[in-house]
Design an enzyme around this catalytic site. Structure first.
Site, PDB file in Angstrom:
ATOM      1  N   HIS A 207     -16.898  -5.981   2.817  1.00 35.25           N
ATOM      2  CA  HIS A 207     -16.516  -4.535   2.526  1.00 35.25           C
ATOM      3  C   HIS A 207     -16.707  -4.312   0.921  1.00 35.25           C
ATOM      4  O   HIS A 207     -16.043  -3.220   0.669  1.00 35.25           O
ATOM      5  CB  HIS A 207     -15.097  -4.625   2.951  1.00 35.25           C
ATOM      6  CG  HIS A 207     -14.231  -5.332   2.099  1.00 35.25           C
ATOM      7  ND1 HIS A 207     -13.787  -6.779   2.325  1.00 35.25           N
ATOM      8  CD2 HIS A 207     -13.400  -4.865   0.938  1.00 35.25           C
ATOM      9  CE1 HIS A 207     -12.974  -7.370   1.557  1.00 35.25           C
ATOM     10  NE2 HIS A 207     -12.590  -6.283   0.821  1.00 35.25           N
TER      11      HIS A 207
HETATM   12  C1  UD1 Z   1      -8.659  -2.656  -0.850  1.00 38.31           C
HETATM   13  C2  UD1 Z   1      -8.875  -3.436  -2.071  1.00 38.31           C
HETATM   14  C3  UD1 Z   1      -9.600  -4.620  -2.020  1.00 38.31           C
HETATM   15  C4  UD1 Z   1      -9.194  -5.358  -0.714  1.00 38.31           C
HETATM   16  C5  UD1 Z   1      -9.466  -4.480   0.318  1.00 38.31           C
HETATM   17  C6  UD1 Z   1      -8.997  -5.175   1.525  1.00 38.31           C
HETATM   18  C7  UD1 Z   1      -8.790  -2.158  -4.274  1.00 38.31           C
HETATM   19  C8  UD1 Z   1      -9.387  -1.666  -5.301  1.00 38.31           C
HETATM   20  N1  UD1 Z   1      -9.284  -2.675  -3.160  1.00 38.31           N
HETATM   21  O1  UD1 Z   1     -10.304  -2.205  -0.796  1.00 38.31           O
HETATM   22  O2  UD1 Z   1      -9.507  -5.318  -3.296  1.00 38.31           O
HETATM   23  O3  UD1 Z   1     -10.108  -6.468  -0.628  1.00 38.31           O
HETATM   24  O4  UD1 Z   1      -8.519  -3.524   0.180  1.00 38.31           O
HETATM   25  O5  UD1 Z   1      -9.315  -4.402   2.686  1.00 38.31           O
HETATM   26  O6  UD1 Z   1      -7.466  -1.823  -4.192  1.00 38.31           O
HETATM   27  N2  UD1 Z   1      -9.638   3.272   5.005  1.00 38.31           N
HETATM   28  C9  UD1 Z   1      -9.207   3.433   6.497  1.00 38.31           C
HETATM   29  N3  UD1 Z   1      -7.965   3.006   6.738  1.00 38.31           N
HETATM   30  C10 UD1 Z   1      -7.158   2.241   6.169  1.00 38.31           C
HETATM   31  C11 UD1 Z   1      -7.553   1.938   4.672  1.00 38.31           C
HETATM   32  C12 UD1 Z   1      -8.739   2.289   4.081  1.00 38.31           C
HETATM   33  O7  UD1 Z   1      -9.799   4.137   6.828  1.00 38.31           O
HETATM   34  O8  UD1 Z   1      -5.812   1.896   6.604  1.00 38.31           O
HETATM   35  C13 UD1 Z   1     -10.913   3.565   4.640  1.00 38.31           C
HETATM   36  C14 UD1 Z   1     -10.846   4.782   3.844  1.00 38.31           C
HETATM   37  O9  UD1 Z   1     -11.990   5.506   3.974  1.00 38.31           O
HETATM   38  C15 UD1 Z   1     -10.649   4.383   2.314  1.00 38.31           C
HETATM   39  C16 UD1 Z   1     -11.604   3.376   2.542  1.00 38.31           C
HETATM   40  O10 UD1 Z   1     -11.491   2.427   3.478  1.00 38.31           O
HETATM   41  O11 UD1 Z   1     -11.302   5.383   1.376  1.00 38.31           O
HETATM   42  C17 UD1 Z   1     -11.508   2.077   1.091  1.00 38.31           C
HETATM   43  O12 UD1 Z   1     -10.001   2.072   1.332  1.00 38.31           O
HETATM   44  P1  UD1 Z   1      -9.259   1.314   0.015  1.00 38.31           P
HETATM   45  O13 UD1 Z   1      -7.860   1.131   0.058  1.00 38.31           O
HETATM   46  O14 UD1 Z   1      -9.320   2.506  -1.252  1.00 38.31           O
HETATM   47  O15 UD1 Z   1     -10.142   0.023  -0.642  1.00 38.31           O
HETATM   48  P2  UD1 Z   1     -10.682  -1.065   0.179  1.00 38.31           P
HETATM   49  O16 UD1 Z   1     -12.019  -1.133   0.212  1.00 38.31           O
HETATM   50  O17 UD1 Z   1      -9.765  -1.263   1.606  1.00 38.31           O
END
Ligand code: UD1
Length: 364
Positions: A207
């Site tokens: 991811h």
């Molecule tokens: C975040 C952390 C990363 C960790 C990861 C584990 C940061 C910078 N990154 O990355 O260190 O390894 O979490 O998962 O904080 N989304 C959903 N549902 C959710 C959460 C996210 O659909 O419950 C989707 C959304 O489109 C969102 C994307 O995932 O924009 C990214 O989510 P985000 O929390 O920004 O970062 P992660 O890639 O999950």
């Protein structure tokens, strides 16, 4: 009475806070813990299921900040958490790991002169293109108590000029959660559900923006997976970010042909899955540590790691994201016996007690 506000936001935070909250509740004559969830992760499979699996109390407050760009997300946590901290006087704010919520809460606490304890302090990949590295550096610069999982973390902090009195080597709290849940995970029926036999499959997670946000890189990784998948099936619980990118780059159909793509798993199902796998392919941070403790060979699809001890003492190997290297290293790992790994110092299941001891000690 010490009032402590514990902050979590994203999936990798939950397994770190669970034993800490537990330990604080055990000391309820002296400590009053509060749990704040920023809502950075909000899907059932990315958040709620972890609270259930790990018996974490429901958050006292959910800031519901959701997704957004890094600055948007960080800013929203800051605005909302500032209100919490203004209304709830606290002696300490405890933040864990390296996600955006970790850094945002630390900045707010620092500005309001509330002491910060950072669990998992001092890890450094040396790679500032990684958003988590920025979060680590900022959080550690602001923290009053830096609770480290390994000795290399202490060295990193000392090199950056952090006063040694602020640093406490407590070990790895994720491993507390791992040991506590191993037996429970054995009751998961995930292998039967997916029709898998122990040691007859690889488990994968992917991811990181550096691996999934560029079509060429992602397509290259899929090439490697296709080759590995011919030898042993690969099970792939797909993070929502990765699912979106696969769709966007029209790669979903291709990847589905060679991998068993499933929804993200809860903590217990995932533990049961990877602990029975022959090989793990990942770009996660925590999984490098968990596979080391369980002696499962792990290939990390990154050029660097903030957890070098998993390579030096554990079962981890860095393979980057070049398709040929991933495939070559995977075949080599499948050809060797799994081998024995050393469990790093103080990854012993008792880190949470040392963490809360250190906070109490620093409060005297
Ligand atoms: C975040 C952390 C990363 C960790 C990861 C584990 C940061 C910078 N990154 O990355 O260190 O390894 O979490 O998962 O904080 N989304 C959903 N549902 C959710 C959460 C996210 O659909 O419950 C989707 C959304 O489109 C969102 C994307 O995932 O924009 C990214 O989510 P985000 O929390 O920004 O970062 P992660 O890639 O999950």
């Amino acid at each position: 009475m010490l009032r402590i506000i514990n902050v979590v936001g994203a999936r990798p935070n939950f397994m770190k806070i669970a034993p800490v909250i537990d330990e604080m509740r055990r000391r309820s004559d002296r400590i009053e813990p509060l749990l704040v969830h920023t809502g950075q992760h909000y899907d059932e499979s990315m958040s709620d299921s972890f609270f259930e699996d790990l018996d974490i109390p429901r958050p006292d407050i959910n800031l519901e900040i959701g997704s957004g760009s890094h600055s948007e997300q960080t800013a929203r946590v800051m605005i909302a958490f500032e209100q919490v901290l203004l209304q709830q006087p606290a002696d300490w704010v405890v933040v864990v790991g390296d996600v955006n919520s970790t850094m945002a809460a630390a900045i707010v606490a620092a500005k309001l002169n509330v002491r910060i304890a950072h669990v998992e302090a001092g890890l450094r990949s040396g790679d500032r293109t990684m958003p988590e590295e920025i979060n680590r550096v900022v959080t550690d610069a602001l923290a009053d108590l830096l609770l480290t999982p390994s000795r290399d973390a202490n060295e990193n902090l000392l090199r950056e000029g952090v006063a040694s009195e602020k640093i406490s080597f407590v070990g790895n709290v994720m491993i507390d959660t791992l040991y506590r849940n191993l037996e429970k995970a054995r009751r998961s029926r995930v292998l039967e559900r997916l029709n898998l036999r122990p040691q007859q499959f690889c488990a994968m997670t992917l991811h990181r923006p550096s691996n999934v946000d560029h079509p060429k890189t992602l397509a290259g990784i899929i090439n490697a997976l296709e080759a590995i998948g011919e030898r042993l099936p690969i099970v792939f619980p797909v993070h929502p970010r990765t699912r979106e990118r696969l769709e966007q780059f029209n790669l979903t159909e291709r990847i589905q042909k060679s991998l068993l793509m499933i929804e993200p798993l809860g903590y217990l199902d995932f533990l049961q899955l990877y602990s029975n796998s022959r090989l793990v392919l990942t770009d996660s941070g925590g999984i490098q540590e968990e596979t080391t403790v369980l002696g499962i060979p792990c290939l990390t699809l990154r050029p660097n790691t903030e957890r070098p001890i998993t390579v030096l003492e554990g079962t981890n190997r860095l393979v980057g994201n070049t398709p040929e290297v991933i495939a070559r290293e995977a075949f080599a790992a499948l050809d060797r016996p799994a081998g024995v790994a050393r469990v790093p110092e103080l990854w012993d299941g008792h880190a949470a007690a040392r963490i809360v001891d250190a906070i109490e000690e620093a409060s005297r």
